[in-house]
Design an enzyme around this catalytic site. Structure first.
Site, PDB file in Angstrom:
ATOM      1  N   ASN A  11       0.954  -1.118   0.065  1.00 30.48           N
ATOM      2  CA  ASN A  11      -0.026  -0.005   0.002  1.00 30.48           C
ATOM      3  C   ASN A  11       0.919   1.283  -0.062  1.00 30.48           C
ATOM      4  O   ASN A  11       1.568   1.649   0.898  1.00 30.48           O
ATOM      5  CB  ASN A  11      -0.712   0.065   1.173  1.00 30.48           C
ATOM      6  CG  ASN A  11      -1.479   1.237   1.379  1.00 30.48           C
ATOM      7  OD1 ASN A  11      -1.875   1.966   0.465  1.00 30.48           O
ATOM      8  ND2 ASN A  11      -2.041   1.512   2.566  1.00 30.48           N
ATOM      9  N   LYS A  13       0.000   4.209  -0.488  1.00 29.70           N
ATOM     10  CA  LYS A  13      -0.777   5.455   0.148  1.00 29.70           C
ATOM     11  C   LYS A  13      -0.193   6.729  -0.643  1.00 29.70           C
ATOM     12  O   LYS A  13      -0.195   6.525  -1.991  1.00 29.70           O
ATOM     13  CB  LYS A  13      -0.145   5.716   1.469  1.00 29.70           C
ATOM     14  CG  LYS A  13      -0.124   4.515   2.198  1.00 29.70           C
ATOM     15  CD  LYS A  13       0.063   4.970   3.945  1.00 29.70           C
ATOM     16  CE  LYS A  13       0.115   3.559   4.676  1.00 29.70           C
ATOM     17  NZ  LYS A  13       0.039   3.955   6.202  1.00 29.70           N
ATOM     18  N   HIS A  97      -9.375   1.139   4.695  1.00 30.84           N
ATOM     19  CA  HIS A  97      -8.348   1.324   5.435  1.00 30.84           C
ATOM     20  C   HIS A  97      -8.520   2.351   6.484  1.00 30.84           C
ATOM     21  O   HIS A  97      -9.410   3.141   6.469  1.00 30.84           O
ATOM     22  CB  HIS A  97      -7.380   1.994   4.542  1.00 30.84           C
ATOM     23  CG  HIS A  97      -6.075   1.790   5.205  1.00 30.84           C
ATOM     24  ND1 HIS A  97      -5.440   2.964   5.682  1.00 30.84           N
ATOM     25  CD2 HIS A  97      -4.699   0.958   4.840  1.00 30.84           C
ATOM     26  CE1 HIS A  97      -4.270   2.649   6.380  1.00 30.84           C
ATOM     27  NE2 HIS A  97      -3.694   1.500   5.720  1.00 30.84           N
ATOM     28  N   GLU A  99      -7.158   4.645   7.797  1.00 29.04           N
ATOM     29  CA  GLU A  99      -6.782   6.189   7.125  1.00 29.04           C
ATOM     30  C   GLU A  99      -8.160   6.773   6.654  1.00 29.04           C
ATOM     31  O   GLU A  99      -8.358   7.969   6.856  1.00 29.04           O
ATOM     32  CB  GLU A  99      -5.351   6.340   6.593  1.00 29.04           C
ATOM     33  CG  GLU A  99      -4.178   6.051   7.093  1.00 29.04           C
ATOM     34  CD  GLU A  99      -3.053   5.603   6.714  1.00 29.04           C
ATOM     35  OE1 GLU A  99      -3.055   5.546   5.275  1.00 29.04           O
ATOM     36  OE2 GLU A  99      -2.197   4.973   7.207  1.00 29.04           O
ATOM     37  N   GLU A 169      -5.297  -4.865  10.776  1.00 22.73           N
ATOM     38  CA  GLU A 169      -4.531  -3.804  10.896  1.00 22.73           C
ATOM     39  C   GLU A 169      -4.880  -3.019  12.121  1.00 22.73           C
ATOM     40  O   GLU A 169      -5.502  -2.222  12.203  1.00 22.73           O
ATOM     41  CB  GLU A 169      -4.481  -2.955   9.605  1.00 22.73           C
ATOM     42  CG  GLU A 169      -4.111  -3.610   8.298  1.00 22.73           C
ATOM     43  CD  GLU A 169      -3.760  -2.718   7.306  1.00 22.73           C
ATOM     44  OE1 GLU A 169      -2.446  -2.791   6.881  1.00 22.73           O
ATOM     45  OE2 GLU A 169      -4.225  -1.561   7.183  1.00 22.73           O
ATOM     46  N   GLY A 175       2.214   2.314  10.683  1.00 22.48           N
ATOM     47  CA  GLY A 175       3.077   3.446  10.380  1.00 22.48           C
ATOM     48  C   GLY A 175       3.770   4.138  11.791  1.00 22.48           C
ATOM     49  O   GLY A 175       4.489   5.102  11.808  1.00 22.48           O
ATOM     50  N   SER A 215       3.196  -2.149  10.513  1.00 21.35           N
ATOM     51  CA  SER A 215       4.620  -2.034  10.824  1.00 21.35           C
ATOM     52  C   SER A 215       5.389  -3.233  10.226  1.00 21.35           C
ATOM     53  O   SER A 215       6.165  -3.864  11.135  1.00 21.35           O
ATOM     54  CB  SER A 215       5.240  -1.617  11.943  1.00 21.35           C
ATOM     55  OG  SER A 215       4.818  -0.133  12.243  1.00 21.35           O
TER      56      SER A 215
HETATM   57  C1  PEP Z   1      -1.012   0.018   6.144  1.00 22.74           C
HETATM   58  O1  PEP Z   1      -1.041   1.389   5.672  1.00 22.74           O
HETATM   59  O2  PEP Z   1      -1.700  -0.778   5.352  1.00 22.74           O
HETATM   60  C2  PEP Z   1       0.404  -0.229   6.843  1.00 22.74           C
HETATM   61  C3  PEP Z   1       0.292  -1.398   7.267  1.00 22.74           C
HETATM   62  O3  PEP Z   1       1.347   0.526   6.866  1.00 22.74           O
HETATM   63  P1  PEP Z   1       2.838   0.555   7.811  1.00 22.74           P
HETATM   64  O4  PEP Z   1       3.407  -0.960   7.069  1.00 22.74           O
HETATM   65  O5  PEP Z   1       3.504   1.319   7.199  1.00 22.74           O
HETATM   66  O6  PEP Z   1       2.514   0.167   9.135  1.00 22.74           O
END
Ligand code: PEP
Length: 256
Positions: A11, A13, A97, A99, A169, A175, A215
């Site tokens: 992803n 973003k 997601h 976000e 998630e 992040g 992460s």
């Molecule tokens: C995500 O945005 O789906 C995600 C898992 O981000 P990150 O790996 O940076 O934590």
């Protein structure tokens, strides 16, 4: 030996111009483009879909979008439809997601409309669910995940469900560099699988892939991917650099 094929999805973003995306994808294609032991999907911003799609031609890597509007067309300024995505050879779409939920106020009902539209248009939704830190600390993780599953998958048939990919998630791990422990992740993944078995049936639940996101990186992936109910990863930060994304695909290959 895992019964489900791993899926590693990147992803990006709001990162990478079309030119940057092509350059990133060229390195990924060169390293893991031909392999089929692990399913690989990259999800660039809309503006890079066309160029990245061309750069992926001839490889086994699939293209995903990061969002989609549930309506087919109309006065929805700034939005993109399923048909438009299909026009760029998109096969997957990330929906719900955290976000989008947090910054754009997306509700389970709205996300569900998108899931249903995506499936009708033969796009595979990557439906994201997960609790915030406050919800985890209040002991509400499983309840939150259940509500998001019920809402997001409302009206989805057992046949269509096998085209849905779920991504657990934990919001506090996205992040932040804070990864869920393998026990925390596996507990929720097993809960999700159990819920799917009740909502659909055991066979469907056994076929559906549940990715971990938050992460995930080459150093923590092997342990996470060893867990019974973790079928791959939705990768943010570590998908923006070719070598770390390639290493994640290799980690999934090794864990297969
Ligand atoms: C995500 O945005 O789906 C995600 C898992 O981000 P990150 O790996 O940076 O934590």
């Amino acid at each position: 030996m895992k019964s489900r094929k791993f899926l590693i999805a990147g992803n990006w973003k709001m990162n990478k111009t079309a030119a940057d995306g092509v350059s990133l994808v060229k390195d990924i294609v060169a390293a893991v483009g031909p392999q089929t032991e692990v399913d690989v999907v990259v999800c660039p911003p809309f503006t890079a879909l066309e160029s990245v799609s061309k750069a992926l031609e001839g490889s086994a890597i699939k293209l995903g979008a990061q969002n989609m509007h549930p309506k087919a067309s109309g006065a929805y300024t700034g939005e993109v439809s399923a048909e438009m995505l299909r026009g760029h050879f998109t096969t997957h779409v990330i929906l719900g997601h955290s976000e989008r939920r947090q910054y754009f106020g997306e509700t389970d009902a709205f996300i569900n409309e998108k899931v249903v539209t995506a499936l009708k248009n033969l796009l595979k939704p990557i439906l994201c669910i997960g609790e915030t830190l406050a919800e985890r600390e209040a002991g509400r993780t499983l309840e939150v995940v259940k509500t998001q599953l019920e809402g997001g998958l409302a009206g989805v048939s057992a046949t269509d469900a096998t085209s849905v990919v779920l991504a657990y998630e934990p919001v506090w791990a996205i992040g932040t560099g804070k990864v869920a422990t393998t026990e925390q992740a596996q507990e929720v993944h097993a809960f999700i699988r159990g819920w799917l078995a009740t909502r659909f049936d055991k066979t469907v639940a056994g076929k559906m892939r549940i990715l971990y996101g938050g992460s995930m990186k080459p150093s923590n992936a092997p342990e996470l991917l060893r867990q019974e109910d973790i079928d791959g990863g939705l990768i943010g930060g570590a998908s923006l650099e070719a070598q770390s994304f390639i290493d994640l695909v290799q980690a999934a290959k090794a864990a297969s």
